[in-house]
Design a protein around this motif. Structure first.
Motif: not given
Length: 188
Positions: A26-31
């Motif tokens: 969840s900490s990774k940026q989502q497109d």
């Protein structure tokens, strides 16, 4: 009893590992979802239409990158104009650049130095830059591209053959006398 402690520890470990993986993902940026967007703003759409009407034999290009217009052998110089875009480029029948048309939007009021910088870059390369503060009227375009005098261009603008947008027509200002002042004030 020892077996229950081992099984409980194992289940607790599995729950902690699963929670860790979810938190890490969840900490990774989502497109985000891609959507269509309008090619022209309203000002640009009206300007493009008017340019096509005034210059039917010319080619009008929109949103042209400065990289397509300018070249240099030094990378540091190229970085100065790398992300800049010209609003409209007018080409003649031989596909030579006649002029570059820029239409200021409401955001340009916050960055007038940026507009001057862009114009200076294009002028240094030898291009003619025509900048309009708002949607150009027909007589302005005729004056700038067809070299018509201002009075003749305004008269032909009012002839019935040309489409006039009522939103951008010259304002009819009625005079209103304000209490306490002797001179009439224009009411908008």
């Amino acid at each position: 009893m020892a077996i229950y402690i081992i099984i409980g520890s194992f289940l607790l470990f599995c729950v902690v590992v699963t929670a860790w993986k979810k938190w890490k993902n969840s900490s990774k940026q989502q497109d985000s979802m891609l959507r269509q967007r309008a090619i022209f703003s309203l000002n640009q759409q009206l300007t493009y239409t008017r340019l096509k009407e005034i210059l039917p034999g010319h080619t009008i290009l929109a949103h042209v990158s400065y990289d397509a217009l300018l070249t240099t052998k030094f990378f540091r110089t190229r970085n100065k104009y790398r992300n800049l875009i010209a609003d409209f480029v007018v080409l003649d029948q031989n596909h030579q650049v006649v002029a570059i048309v820029a239409v200021d939007d409401s955001m340009i009021l916050k960055r007038p130095q940026q507009a001057q910088y862009e114009d200076a870059l294009l002028n240094m390369a030898g291009y003619q830059v025509i900048r309009y503060e708002d949607i150009p009227e027909y007589y302005q375009l005729r004056r700038d591209f067809l070299n018509e005098s201002t009075a003749a261009a305004q008269d032909s603008y009012r002839q019935p053959g040309f489409k006039k947008y009522p939103v951008y027509s010259p304002l009819d200002r009625s005079k209103l006398k304000v209490m306490g002042e002797s001179s009439p004030v224009a009411r908008i």
